[in-house]
Design an enzyme around this catalytic site. Structure first.
Site, PDB file in Angstrom:
ATOM      1  N   ASP A 140       5.836 -42.874  25.553  1.00 58.27           N
ATOM      2  CA  ASP A 140       6.750 -43.787  26.730  1.00 58.27           C
ATOM      3  C   ASP A 140       7.150 -43.032  27.899  1.00 58.27           C
ATOM      4  O   ASP A 140       7.339 -41.877  27.967  1.00 58.27           O
ATOM      5  CB  ASP A 140       8.047 -44.095  25.802  1.00 58.27           C
ATOM      6  CG  ASP A 140       8.802 -45.393  26.438  1.00 58.27           C
ATOM      7  OD1 ASP A 140       8.941 -45.458  27.640  1.00 58.27           O
ATOM      8  OD2 ASP A 140       9.124 -46.284  25.603  1.00 58.27           O
ATOM      9  N   THR A 165       9.908 -51.289  28.943  1.00 58.35           N
ATOM     10  CA  THR A 165       9.313 -50.772  27.628  1.00 58.35           C
ATOM     11  C   THR A 165       8.721 -51.894  26.757  1.00 58.35           C
ATOM     12  O   THR A 165       7.562 -52.059  26.334  1.00 58.35           O
ATOM     13  CB  THR A 165      10.129 -50.000  26.926  1.00 58.35           C
ATOM     14  OG1 THR A 165      10.461 -48.658  27.852  1.00 58.35           O
ATOM     15  CG2 THR A 165       9.754 -49.514  25.516  1.00 58.35           C
TER      16      THR A 165
HETATM   17  P1  AMP Z   1      13.647 -48.398  28.304  1.00 55.18           P
HETATM   18  O1  AMP Z   1      14.760 -49.025  28.503  1.00 55.18           O
HETATM   19  O2  AMP Z   1      12.638 -49.612  28.725  1.00 55.18           O
HETATM   20  O3  AMP Z   1      13.491 -47.217  29.005  1.00 55.18           O
HETATM   21  O4  AMP Z   1      13.207 -48.203  26.757  1.00 55.18           O
HETATM   22  C1  AMP Z   1      12.959 -47.092  26.205  1.00 55.18           C
HETATM   23  C2  AMP Z   1      13.465 -47.129  24.799  1.00 55.18           C
HETATM   24  O5  AMP Z   1      12.847 -47.974  23.985  1.00 55.18           O
HETATM   25  C3  AMP Z   1      13.284 -45.795  24.099  1.00 55.18           C
HETATM   26  O6  AMP Z   1      14.709 -44.965  24.277  1.00 55.18           O
HETATM   27  C4  AMP Z   1      12.950 -46.053  22.719  1.00 55.18           C
HETATM   28  O7  AMP Z   1      14.002 -45.400  21.990  1.00 55.18           O
HETATM   29  C5  AMP Z   1      13.386 -47.662  22.683  1.00 55.18           C
HETATM   30  N1  AMP Z   1      12.259 -48.139  21.704  1.00 55.18           N
HETATM   31  C6  AMP Z   1      10.827 -48.171  21.453  1.00 55.18           C
HETATM   32  N2  AMP Z   1      10.431 -48.666  20.567  1.00 55.18           N
HETATM   33  C7  AMP Z   1      11.340 -49.257  20.020  1.00 55.18           C
HETATM   34  C8  AMP Z   1      11.640 -50.112  18.706  1.00 55.18           C
HETATM   35  N3  AMP Z   1      10.518 -50.525  18.081  1.00 55.18           N
HETATM   36  N4  AMP Z   1      12.844 -50.690  18.535  1.00 55.18           N
HETATM   37  C9  AMP Z   1      13.808 -50.382  19.276  1.00 55.18           C
HETATM   38  N5  AMP Z   1      13.690 -49.519  20.317  1.00 55.18           N
HETATM   39  C10 AMP Z   1      12.655 -49.003  20.722  1.00 55.18           C
HETATM   40 ZN    ZN Z   2       9.079 -47.073  28.189  1.00 52.01          ZN
HETATM   41 ZN    ZN Z   3      12.683 -46.046  29.772  1.00 54.10          ZN
END
Ligand code: AMP
Ligand code: ZN
Ligand code: ZN
Length: 405
Positions: free
Chosen positions: A34, A70
């Site tokens: 990620d 994400t």
């Molecule tokens: P963002 O807010 O777009 O940066 O999202 C990243 C976050 O998404 C990370 O902290 C991950 O822990 C979370 N994440 C990724 N896959 C999953 C999932 N399947 N369920 C819940 N959270 C997730």
């Molecule tokens: Zn991401």
């Molecule tokens: Zn992020």
């Protein structure tokens, strides 16, 4: 290698290996880090990635879908569909038909299949009579189309990274036709470091090195199990990262009363409805002060965002310029260190939002560098590599066939 030779000889004389070929066919292992920006590999020594790149392919950038967040990107990769066709228009959503809200930290929502439209690749695999195993991927924790991967895990951020690899390699190397054809792996630590410290920080460099070590460990296991030669390994990320700061903010109060907005998704791609009947007034006030951001009524959202047709997109979209943060005076003034570090979610054309793509395996060219391409094509690519028929989708193999031998 020895086994391969014997097989080749037998195939030439007796076609004796054809049956074995069917049951132990080529595999796809999709790995994602990620928030791993397209240029992170050039920030430090990455000997394990380098080996894969030297004998595989790399893209100058994997272009995310908008918003470069994400959940929308993982689900676009899984389905080959743009947000307006798979329903994942943001990390935070409101669906007027379901009268429900989605946030990524709400387990009940994350595991409710009604949020997920389209067909993810693991369903396409299972429908073709093959097997899939997901060590985390957005959408894999819920029965989309009443189906599940053969193996799947509920997302567990604290599961050690090496244990994730151990499990997936086990799934890929079961004997007797029990092994999976498609597997996924997911790691969040590069994104977490990028948010906290910014993309140019020493902490991100440490995370890049850790990702490289993990790829070394993965390759060692695949070699040990003698499956590296039949595994098409695809390493991606969902989006990049850019630095944000207190010097680059858009304060809503300077244009409107923020209380007039019902905010559904936050900066840098802010989505909101307007309370009462004030849409035109609020829109005009924002439009008249459109500096360091763009404002769109739903119907004005640029076509290239492939977003506006979905019922989950609210009345207004505000998109911050790269590196800017849209906020309220109260939020800004009550937090001394906000905004700082890094963020993503900006225009997907911004170079800083572009993500990693490296691939290696029997079907990929060796030592080839490709131009940037969009992540919605990965679904077609995986279906092709697995020799299965893709569901209707927004991507196409032609856009990525240059990667293949
Ligand atoms: P963002 O807010 O777009 O940066 O999202 C990243 C976050 O998404 C990370 O902290 C991950 O822990 C979370 N994440 C990724 N896959 C999953 C999932 N399947 N369920 C819940 N959270 C997730
Ligand atoms: Zn991401
Ligand atoms: Zn992020």
């Amino acid at each position: 290698m020895k086994k391969l030779l014997v097989c080749a000889l037998m195939a030439m004389s007796l076609f004796g290996c054809i049956e074995e070929e069917k049951t132990t066919g080529k595999k796809v292992l999709l790995v994602s880090f990620d928030g791993f920006r397209y240029d992170y590999l050039s920030k430090t020594d990455t000997p394990n990635f380098d080996k894969l790149v030297d004998s595989g392919v790399i893209s100058e950038g994997l272009i995310p879908i908008f918003p470069s967040k994400t959940f929308p990107n993982y689900y676009a990769i899984a389905t080959g569909l743009y947000p307006e066709n798979n329903g994942f228009i943001a990390n935070n959503m409101y669906d007027p038909e379901m009268d429900a809200r989605f946030t990524i930290s709400n387990r009940e929502a994350v595991e409710n299949p009604d949020w997920y439209q389209g067909e993810p690749i693991w369903n396409t695999v299972e429908k073709a009579g093959k097997k899939s195993g997901t060590m985390f991927w957005v959408g894999s924790e819920t029965p989309i189309q009443d189906m599940r991967p053969t193996h799947w895990k509920q997302y567990n951020e604290s599961m050690p990274d090496s244990a994730r690899i151990d499990t997936v390699v086990k799934w890929l190397s079961y004997g007797n036709g029990k092994e999976v054809d498609l597997a996924t792996l997911y790691f969040s630590f590069v994104d977490a470091r990028g948010h906290r410290h910014g993309p140019d920080s020493p902490e991100v460099i440490e995370a890049i090195k850790r990702a490289d070590d993990l790829m070394g460990y993965l390759m060692q296991l695949l070699n040990q199990k003698q499956i590296s030669q039949k595994t098409n390994l695809i390493i991606v990320s969902d989006h990049g990262m850019t630095d944000i700061s207190r010097d680059r903010v858009v304060i809503l109060d300077e244009m409107i009363n923020p209380d007039d907005l019902e905010v559904i998704s936050y900066s840098p791609a802010m989505m909101a409805n307007v309370k009462g009947n004030n849409l035109d007034e609020i829109y005009s006030a924002l439009k008249a002060n459109e500096e360091h951001f763009n404002v769109y009524k739903k119907e004005e959202i640029p076509e290239r965002y492939q977003l506006k047709k979905h019922r989950r997109v609210p009345e207004l979209l505000l998109v911050a310029d790269i590196g800017y943060t849209i906020t309220t005076r109260e939020y800004f003034e009550s937090r001394a260190n906000y905004p700082s570090g890094g963020n993503h979610g900006f225009d997907n054309q911004a170079r800083e939002m572009h993500a990693l793509f490296v691939a290696h395996g029997p079907d990929f060219k060796k030592g080839y560098t490709a131009k940037p391409f969009q992540n919605v094509h990965l679904y077609s690519l995986m279906a092709h590599l697995l020799e299965i028929t893709p569901a209707p989708n927004d991507g196409n193999l032609d856009s990525v066939s240059v990667l293949l031998k």
